[in-house]
Design a protein around this motif. Structure first.
Motif, PDB file in Angstrom:
ATOM      1  N   THR A  96       0.838  -1.212   0.000  1.00  0.00           N
ATOM      2  CA  THR A  96       0.000   0.000   0.000  1.00  0.00           C
ATOM      3  C   THR A  96       0.868   1.255   0.000  1.00  0.00           C
ATOM      4  N   ASP A 197       0.359  -3.482  -9.809  1.00  0.00           N
ATOM      5  CA  ASP A 197       0.214  -4.079  -8.479  1.00  0.00           C
ATOM      6  C   ASP A 197       0.263  -5.599  -8.645  1.00  0.00           C
ATOM      7  N   LYS A 231       1.744 -11.034   1.686  1.00  0.00           N
ATOM      8  CA  LYS A 231       0.986 -12.046   0.930  1.00  0.00           C
ATOM      9  C   LYS A 231       1.805 -13.314   0.756  1.00  0.00           C
ATOM     10  N   LYS A 239       3.581  -5.744   7.307  1.00  0.00           N
ATOM     11  CA  LYS A 239       3.565  -4.612   6.379  1.00  0.00           C
ATOM     12  C   LYS A 239       4.952  -4.334   5.788  1.00  0.00           C
TER      13      LYS A 239
END
Ligand SMILES: Cc1ncc(COP(=O)(O)O)c(C=O)c1O
Length: 380
Positions: A96, A197, A231, A239
């Motif tokens: 992000t 992305d 992921k 993060k």
């Protein structure tokens, strides 16, 4: 004090709402995209070891060298793309942050960015808070193919950026080689930048190949490619993400990154570097999640839920038109309250088009969680 909002239409995200509702009601949470199982314990040991060995102060702004080198080596091996770890690879605080910084580096007030809906919820706010305008192009249910003719027609002298996502959240579709060729034809001779992305690059099913922008030299030359270790290593809460891009783009990216977070936490970077350099985890990730997808589909087979093809990511769209004609938000709330399964309505990813009668379910869950959820879903 009355502050004039820069993002007037943004409220609490549906992911927070559904996860909170699931927790309050004790519902099975297949809404927000995170695993309910732990990462490899050796990864936690590695982080602890690096903490004990004193790697607890600021990392270099661009990321620790061993992790940048491992990222560059992976792009070389998987996609045949050479990135210089010194000037073309940056570690970020999640995908992000990488998306935000890339958009902020490119978009000047009044610039336009082409975004496809449904899309991950940070794209449009990132464009708008930087003074840009999102030109939203619908991907249409149920195949969600990119309408390249419409993209061509939407490009104007103000267009600076095209934002793409493959494997795609929430539809679980993937871009094909033909898509990449169509994109390459459209951007040829323009100054358009691509934010690609690719956070689900290692979760792709049925033997398909991930079509990274990195594979195609003309696309690579204008792309920020975004990755996420959350992921790949089942550690969404850490993060840690990354971005690769040609040096000229990366120079501008780093100007933003150094004033958004400056740098990303140090010990996890060292631990992730060991795993990435050792080729641990990611080579078997597609098979791991394909088995979970297949288990979930097997468990709901014969019910009134109709699965759409899930070709990548850890999401599955289920069409519920045989159960009810309720809107997707109302039905998702009722499904959580009355049947104890939380999902995400696709309207959360839409700006223009009417939502289809479908909900997104996350299958990054223990087998017993999937079994319990499927039993409840079969009852509808
Ligand atoms: C399509 C997409 N992009 C980016 C992200 C963000 O990744 P991170 O958690 O590393 O910030 C997500 C997370 O859900 C996602 O689904």
């Amino acid at each position: 004090m009355n502050l004039s909002s820069k993002l007037p239409s943004v409220g609490t995200t549906i992911f927070t709402v559904m996860s909170r509702l699931a927790a309050d009601l004790g519902a099975i949470n297949l809404s927000q995209g995170f695993p309910d199982f732990d990462c490899d314990p050796a990864l936690i040991d590695a982080v602890a070891r690096h903490m004990r060995e004193g790697r607890n102060q600021y990392a270099p702004m661009q990321g620790v060298p061993v992790l940048r080198q491992a990222i560059a080596a992976k792009f070389q091996e998987l996609y045949g793309a050479a990135y210089d770890p010194e000037t073309e690879v940056t570690v970020t605080s999640g995908g992000t942050e990488a998306i935000f910084d890339a958009v902020a580096a490119v978009i000047h007030p009044g610039d336009e960015a082409i975004v496809f809906e449904p899309c991950y919820d940070s794209y449009v706010p990132a464009v708008e808070v930087n003074g840009g305008k999102a030109i939203v192009i619908p991907l249409r249910y149920p195949d969600y193919a990119v309408p390249w003719d419409e993209v061509g027609a939407a490009i104007s002298p103000r267009t600076r950026l095209i934002m793409l996502n493959s494997p795609h959240n929430p539809t679980a579709t993937i871009l094909s080689a033909a898509d990449m060729q169509a994109l390459a034809r459209l951007v040829e001779g323009t100054g358009l930048v691509i934010v690609s992305d690719e956070v689900y690059e290692h979760i792709i099913f049925d033997g398909a190949q991930h079509e990274s922008m990195a594979r195609y030299a003309p696309l690579r030359a204008r792309s920020f490619i975004v990755g996420s270790f959350g992921k790949t290593y089942h550690v969404t809460g850490w993060k840690v993400g990354c971005v690769v891009a040609p040096a000229a783009l990366m120079t501008e990216f780093r100007k933003v990154h150094q004033f958004v977070t400056f740098s990303t936490n140090t010990p996890t970077q060292y631990a992730l570097a060991e795993f990435l350099a050792g080729k641990r985890g990611y080579p078997e990730l597609s098979a791991f999640y394909q088995r979970k997808r297949d288990l979930f589909l097997e468990l709901i087979a014969g019910s009134r839920w109709k699965p759409l093809p899930s070709r990548g990511t850890y999401f599955q769209l289920l069409d519920y038109s045989a159960i009810t004609r309720e809107g997707d938000m109302d039905f998702a709330l009722r499904l959580t309250r009355e049947h104890g399964v939380a999902s995400i309505p696709t309207s959360a990813f839409l700006y223009k088009q009417a939502p289809p009668l479908a909900l997104r379910f996350c299958f990054a869950k223990k087998d017993e969680t999937l079994r319990a959820a499927a039993e409840r879903l079969r009852g509808l």
